[in-house]
Scaffold this motif. Structure first.
Motif, short mmCIF file in Angstrom:
data_model
loop_
_atom_site.label_atom_id
_atom_site.label_comp_id
_atom_site.label_asym_id
_atom_site.label_seq_id
_atom_site.Cartn_x
_atom_site.Cartn_y
_atom_site.Cartn_z
N GLY A 33 5.34 1.03 14.79
CA GLY A 33 6.36 0.41 14.03
C GLY A 33 6.37 -1.07 13.54
O GLY A 33 6.71 -1.36 12.64
N ASN A 34 5.80 -1.97 14.42
CA ASN A 34 5.57 -3.29 14.26
C ASN A 34 4.45 -3.51 13.05
O ASN A 34 4.50 -4.30 12.48
N ALA A 35 3.47 -2.43 13.18
CA ALA A 35 2.38 -2.59 12.09
C ALA A 35 2.85 -2.34 10.76
O ALA A 35 2.64 -2.76 9.59
N ARG A 36 3.98 -1.53 10.76
CA ARG A 36 4.58 -1.05 9.40
C ARG A 36 5.42 -2.27 8.51
O ARG A 36 5.29 -2.47 7.58
N GLN A 37 5.95 -2.97 9.47
CA GLN A 37 6.70 -4.50 9.09
C GLN A 37 5.73 -5.37 8.71
O GLN A 37 5.99 -5.70 7.72
N LYS A 38 4.74 -5.37 9.57
CA LYS A 38 3.71 -6.46 8.96
C LYS A 38 3.19 -5.92 7.67
O LYS A 38 2.60 -6.76 6.84
N GLY A 39 2.83 -4.53 7.42
CA GLY A 39 2.43 -3.96 6.33
C GLY A 39 3.44 -4.36 5.14
O GLY A 39 2.90 -4.68 3.98
N ALA A 40 4.62 -4.36 5.36
CA ALA A 40 5.69 -4.63 4.36
C ALA A 40 5.34 -6.06 3.99
O ALA A 40 5.66 -6.36 2.74
N ASP A 41 5.39 -7.08 5.08
CA ASP A 41 5.25 -8.32 4.54
C ASP A 41 3.95 -8.64 3.76
O ASP A 41 3.95 -9.51 2.95
N ALA A 42 2.90 -7.74 3.95
CA ALA A 42 1.67 -8.07 3.34
C ALA A 42 1.82 -7.36 1.93
O ALA A 42 1.32 -8.21 0.80
N GLY A 43 2.66 -6.45 1.84
CA GLY A 43 3.10 -5.98 0.37
C GLY A 43 3.92 -7.01 -0.51
O GLY A 43 3.66 -7.40 -1.48
N ILE A 44 4.80 -7.61 0.19
CA ILE A 44 5.74 -8.74 -0.41
C ILE A 44 4.56 -9.83 -0.85
O ILE A 44 4.86 -10.07 -2.03
N GLN A 45 3.69 -10.36 -0.10
CA GLN A 45 2.86 -11.57 -0.41
C GLN A 45 1.99 -10.97 -1.87
O GLN A 45 1.90 -11.67 -2.52
N ALA A 46 1.31 -9.81 -1.45
CA ALA A 46 0.78 -9.38 -2.59
C ALA A 46 1.38 -9.05 -4.04
O ALA A 46 0.72 -9.43 -4.93
N ASN A 47 2.72 -8.63 -4.02
CA ASN A 47 3.12 -8.43 -5.18
C ASN A 47 3.68 -9.76 -5.87
O ASN A 47 3.56 -9.88 -7.13
N LEU A 48 3.89 -10.73 -4.93
CA LEU A 48 4.49 -12.03 -5.49
C LEU A 48 3.24 -12.77 -5.98
O LEU A 48 3.34 -13.54 -6.80
N SER A 49 2.25 -12.27 -5.34
CA SER A 49 0.76 -13.18 -5.65
C SER A 49 0.57 -12.74 -7.29
O SER A 49 0.21 -13.46 -8.06
N SER A 50 0.82 -11.34 -7.24
CA SER A 50 0.23 -10.82 -8.82
C SER A 50 1.48 -11.34 -9.82
O SER A 50 0.94 -11.34 -11.05
N MET A 51 2.53 -11.36 -9.36
CA MET A 51 3.68 -11.88 -10.15
C MET A 51 3.40 -13.30 -10.51
O MET A 51 3.34 -13.60 -11.83
N ARG A 52 2.83 -14.24 -9.70
CA ARG A 52 2.32 -15.36 -10.08
C ARG A 52 1.31 -15.74 -10.91
O ARG A 52 1.38 -16.33 -11.96
N THR A 53 0.42 -14.87 -10.86
CA THR A 53 -0.68 -14.73 -11.71
C THR A 53 -0.40 -14.44 -13.15
O THR A 53 -0.62 -15.09 -14.13
N GLN A 54 0.54 -13.27 -13.14
CA GLN A 54 1.27 -12.87 -14.37
C GLN A 54 1.99 -13.92 -15.31
O GLN A 54 2.05 -14.19 -16.39
N ALA A 55 2.81 -14.68 -14.31
CA ALA A 55 3.41 -15.59 -14.87
C ALA A 55 2.93 -16.85 -15.45
O ALA A 55 3.37 -17.30 -16.40
N GLU A 56 1.55 -17.20 -14.95
CA GLU A 56 1.02 -18.06 -15.52
C GLU A 56 0.26 -17.81 -16.85
O GLU A 56 0.06 -18.44 -17.86
N VAL A 57 -0.02 -16.44 -16.78
CA VAL A 57 -0.74 -15.80 -18.11
C VAL A 57 0.75 -15.92 -19.32
O VAL A 57 0.32 -16.41 -20.31
#
Length: 157
Positions: A33-57
Motif C-alpha cells: 500500500g505504501n509503495a503504491r502511494q510512492k508510485g503515485a507521487d513518482a507519477g505526479i513528478q514525471a507528468n509535471l516534468s514532461s509538462m514543463r518540457t512541453q511548456a518550454e517548447v
C-alpha cells in the motif's frame, strides 16, 4: 503384527504454519500500500516534468505563451485549461494531458497560475497531502507546502 505408521501433520503444526503465513502476508500488504502511494507521487513528478518540457517548447514556438492571466485551484485539472483563453499554453493538448494525468495520480488538488512572463503548476502529493509537487517557468521543480492550495502554484515561483 504390523505397526501402524501415522503420516501427516498434526493440527498444531498446521495452525502454526497458517499463523506464520498470515503474519507474513499482512506485512507484505502494508508495504504494498505504501509503495503504491510512492508510485503515485513518482507519477505526479514525471507528468509535471514532461509538462514543463512541453511548456518550454510551446513558449519557444509562441511569443504570446504567457499573455493570458489565469489563476485557479480545484480538485479537477480542468481548472487549469478551461479558465484561460485558447491561446494560453495551458490549452496545448500535451500540456493538458500531462496536468490531467498528474492530478489523476494524486487524487487531490491542482493549482495553476499563468501570467505575463511566468507560469506554475502544483499538484497535491499522495503520500503527504500537506505537500504539493510544483514546476514553474523559473526552473523550479520541488515539493512545496500545500497548506494554502489556492496559492500553491504561486508559491513555486
Amino acid at each position: 503384527m504390523q505397526k501402524s505408521i501415522n503420516k501427516g501433520f498434526t493440527l498444531i503444526e498446521l495452525l502454526v504454519v497458517i499463523a506464520i503465513i498470515g503474519i507474513l502476508a499482512s506485512i507484505v500488504l502494508v508495504s504494498l500500500g505504501n509503495a503504491r502511494q510512492k508510485g503515485a507521487d513518482a507519477g505526479i513528478q514525471a507528468n509535471l516534468s514532461s509538462m514543463r518540457t512541453q511548456a518550454e517548447v510551446y513558449s519557444g514556438n509562441n511569443t504570446s505563451a504567457y499573455a493570458t492571466v489565469a489563476v485557479g485551484t480545484s480538485s479537477s485539472a480542468t481548472v487549469c485549461y478551461t479558465a484561460p483563453a485558447a491561446t494560453s499554453m495551458l490549452a496545448d493538448p500535451t500540456i493538458k494531458q500531462a496536468i490531467t494525468n498528474a492530478q489523476t495520480a494524486s487524487g487531490g488538488a491542482v493549482s495553476c497560475a499563468v501570467n505575463t512572463g511566468y507560469w506554475a503548476v502544483a499538484v497535491q502529493g499522495k503520500v503527504d497531502t500537506s505537500q504539493a509537487w510544483c514546476v514553474s517557468s523559473t526552473g523550479q521543480a520541488k515539493w512545496i507546502s500545500n497548506t494554502s492550495p489556492l496559492t500553491a502554484a504561486n508559491s513555486c515561483l
